[in-house]
Design a protein around this motif. Structure first.
Motif, short mmCIF file in Angstrom:
data_model
loop_
_atom_site.label_atom_id
_atom_site.label_comp_id
_atom_site.label_asym_id
_atom_site.label_seq_id
_atom_site.Cartn_x
_atom_site.Cartn_y
_atom_site.Cartn_z
N VAL A 159 0.85 -1.20 0.00
CA VAL A 159 0.00 0.00 0.00
C VAL A 159 0.88 1.25 0.00
CG1 VAL A 159 -1.74 1.31 1.27
CG2 VAL A 159 -1.86 -1.19 1.23
N SER A 179 12.29 0.45 6.92
CA SER A 179 13.50 -0.12 7.51
C SER A 179 14.72 0.43 6.76
CB SER A 179 13.46 -1.64 7.42
OG SER A 179 13.43 -2.01 6.06
N LEU A 237 -5.28 1.99 8.39
CA LEU A 237 -5.78 0.84 7.64
C LEU A 237 -6.13 -0.30 8.57
CD1 LEU A 237 -3.32 0.55 4.61
CD2 LEU A 237 -5.38 1.93 4.83
N GLY A 305 8.62 -5.41 3.49
CA GLY A 305 8.08 -5.33 2.14
C GLY A 305 8.99 -4.60 1.19
N1 LIG Z 1 -8.32 -1.99 6.00
C1 LIG Z 1 -7.95 -2.09 4.73
O1 LIG Z 1 -8.72 -1.76 3.83
C2 LIG Z 1 -6.57 -2.60 4.40
C3 LIG Z 1 -6.25 -2.70 3.07
C4 LIG Z 1 -4.94 -3.07 2.74
C5 LIG Z 1 -4.04 -3.35 3.74
N2 LIG Z 1 -4.41 -3.32 5.04
C6 LIG Z 1 -3.43 -3.64 6.09
O2 LIG Z 1 -2.42 -2.64 6.04
C7 LIG Z 1 -1.16 -3.21 6.35
C8 LIG Z 1 -0.15 -2.86 5.26
O3 LIG Z 1 -0.51 -3.53 4.06
P1 LIG Z 1 0.57 -3.75 2.92
O4 LIG Z 1 -0.09 -4.54 1.87
O5 LIG Z 1 1.20 -2.46 2.57
O6 LIG Z 1 1.64 -4.66 3.70
P2 LIG Z 1 3.13 -5.10 3.29
O7 LIG Z 1 3.29 -5.06 1.82
O8 LIG Z 1 3.40 -6.36 4.02
O9 LIG Z 1 4.06 -3.94 3.87
C9 LIG Z 1 4.16 -3.72 5.24
C10 LIG Z 1 5.25 -2.66 5.45
O10 LIG Z 1 5.24 -2.27 6.82
C11 LIG Z 1 6.55 -1.84 7.14
N3 LIG Z 1 6.74 -1.88 8.59
C12 LIG Z 1 6.78 -2.94 9.42
N4 LIG Z 1 6.91 -2.51 10.70
C13 LIG Z 1 6.93 -1.15 10.66
C14 LIG Z 1 7.02 -0.12 11.64
N5 LIG Z 1 7.12 -0.40 12.94
N6 LIG Z 1 7.00 1.17 11.23
C15 LIG Z 1 6.88 1.48 9.93
N7 LIG Z 1 6.80 0.56 8.93
C16 LIG Z 1 6.82 -0.74 9.31
C17 LIG Z 1 7.48 -2.77 6.38
O11 LIG Z 1 8.60 -1.99 6.06
P3 LIG Z 1 10.07 -2.59 5.79
O12 LIG Z 1 9.89 -3.58 4.70
O13 LIG Z 1 10.86 -1.42 5.38
O14 LIG Z 1 10.48 -3.25 7.09
C18 LIG Z 1 6.65 -3.15 5.14
O15 LIG Z 1 7.12 -2.50 3.97
C19 LIG Z 1 -1.39 -4.70 6.53
O16 LIG Z 1 -1.51 -4.99 7.91
C20 LIG Z 1 -2.70 -4.96 5.82
O17 LIG Z 1 -3.40 -6.08 6.33
C21 LIG Z 1 -5.66 -2.93 5.40
#
Ligand SMILES: NC(=O)c1ccc[n+]([C@@H]2O[C@H](COP(=O)([O-])OP(=O)(O)OC[C@H]3O[C@@H](n4cnc5c(N)ncnc54)[C@H](OP(=O)(O)O)[C@@H]3O)[C@@H](O)[C@H]2O)c1
Length: 315
Positions: A159, A179, A237, A305
């Motif tokens: 996202v 990160s 989110l 990610g």
């Molecule tokens: N409610 C909704 O409609 C909805 C829709 C989509 C997603 N979501 C949720 O939103 C979240 C993100 O989705 P995504 O698809 O982007 O996930 P993703 O591709 O797995 O990416 C997660 C990112 O979070 C970063 N991260 C981990 N710990 C962190 C911290 N303490 N501070 C800042 N960044 C951190 C990681 O960064 P690094 O790689 O640099 O470590 C990674 O790039 C998920 O939990 C997903 O389930 C909700």
């Protein structure tokens, strides 16, 4: 075409990634208003491991057995009665609630769009659930404007990587958290500043932003509320922010529910067009073959990610 079969990943019970089993199952048949799509690529969204593991069992209970996945790209194989907007042979992408970790899926045409030729199937499969969520959070929830400042957490994720680019294109000043491995990546996407979340508490170096996009939840969400200027907004989110905390700080705070209905054809097309024109880039973190869905989940589950993880289903 009764009695045709397909390969699909199915889950029979909550558990570890090994619950993702490749099986032969009946191929679905499109009903009125639906299309049968031969899938070429499927995005792997974090919500899929949360459902599979049982983490979301109270919030989104699974009905077993089920085929995971929803964000796909492929080619229309067949259309149901009444469908005039799509036809067999067209390259498409979109969102299904009938499972995307499979050779075929059934999709309602309201959530299907034509894939621009220049986009790969993997890139197109990264749009729904990534770009569409970033778009609704920034422009429908936060109503982000040119000149505003925004902190985007998880800026390297499926996202976040789109959110950084959309905000930059809108003329906002973007700060991202990531990160150390993703600092240069997020800067290249258009963040003016990138904070390493492992070494620097963001609230010590950022204050008075107009908008925070929270993709992490919990403590990150609570701490984010303190760095928003009065009248600003936090969009999460993950969870409903505390309205008591928001009132006390004179800010707005909300969960992004705008992305819950599946994205419309129009939104999918708008975003595909931006990628097609080169204004926005889709980043693929890793591509696994369909049969290795368990490895894809293990990678997604580790919480790091670099764009979207994708399953390759067909050439
Ligand atoms: N409610 C909704 O409609 C909805 C829709 C989509 C997603 N979501 C949720 O939103 C979240 C993100 O989705 P995504 O698809 O982007 O996930 P993703 O591709 O797995 O990416 C997660 C990112 O979070 C970063 N991260 C981990 N710990 C962190 C911290 N303490 N501070 C800042 N960044 C951190 C990681 O960064 P690094 O790689 O640099 O470590 C990674 O790039 C998920 O939990 C997903 O389930 C909700």
């Amino acid at each position: 075409m009764a009695n045709e079969v397909m390969q699909a990943i199915r889950v029979h019970q909550y558990g570890e990634p090994e619950q993702l089993q490749l099986e032969v199952v009946p191929r679905p048949v499109p009903k009125e208003g639906e299309a049968l799509v031969k899938i070429h690529a499927t995005g792997v969204l974090p919500i899929e491991w949360k459902i599979r593991s049982g983490t979301f069992r109270n919030y989104m209970p699974a009905t077993f057995p089920y085929i995971p996945g929803s964000a796909f790209a492929g080619i229309v194989e067949q259309v149901g009665s009444g469908v005039t907007t799509f036809q067999k042979g067209q390259a498409v992408f979109g969102r299904t609630n009938n499972g995307g970790y499979a050779e075929y899926t059934i999709v309602a045409t309201e959530t299907l769009a034509l894939k621009p030729e220049a986009l790969s199937f993997a890139e197109a499969a990264s749009i729904s659930g990534g770009a569409t969520v970033a778009w609704t959070a920034l422009f429908e929830c936060a109503e982000l404007q040119a000149g505003q400042s925004i902190l985007i957490h998880g800026a390297a994720g499926g996202v976040g990587a789109f959110a950084v680019q959309f905000a930059r294109d809108r003329g906002a000043h973007v700060i991202g958290t990531a990160s150390s491995a993703n600092q240069a990546f997020v800067a290249a996407l258009g963040a003016e500043r990138v904070i390493d979340y492992a070494t620097t508490p963001f609230e010590q170096v950022v204050r008075d932003v107009d908008v925070v996009l929270d993709t992490i939840g919990g403590d990150v969400l609570r701490r984010s509320m303190q760095i928003v200027k009065p009248g600003g907004i936090v969009v999460s989110l993950l969870e409903e922010p505390s309205q008591d905390q928001a009132r006390a700080l004179r800010i707005r705070a909300m969960k992004n529910t705008a992305s819950l209905p599946f994205p419309s054809t129009q939104l999918l097309q708008t975003i595909a067009h931006l990628i097609d024109e080169g204004q926005v880039k889709a980043t693929i973190a890793h591509i696994f073959p369909l049969r290795e869905a368990s490895l894809a989940h293990a990678l997604s589950q580790n919480g790091h990610g670099h764009g979207r993880i994708v399953l390759h289903v067909a050439d």
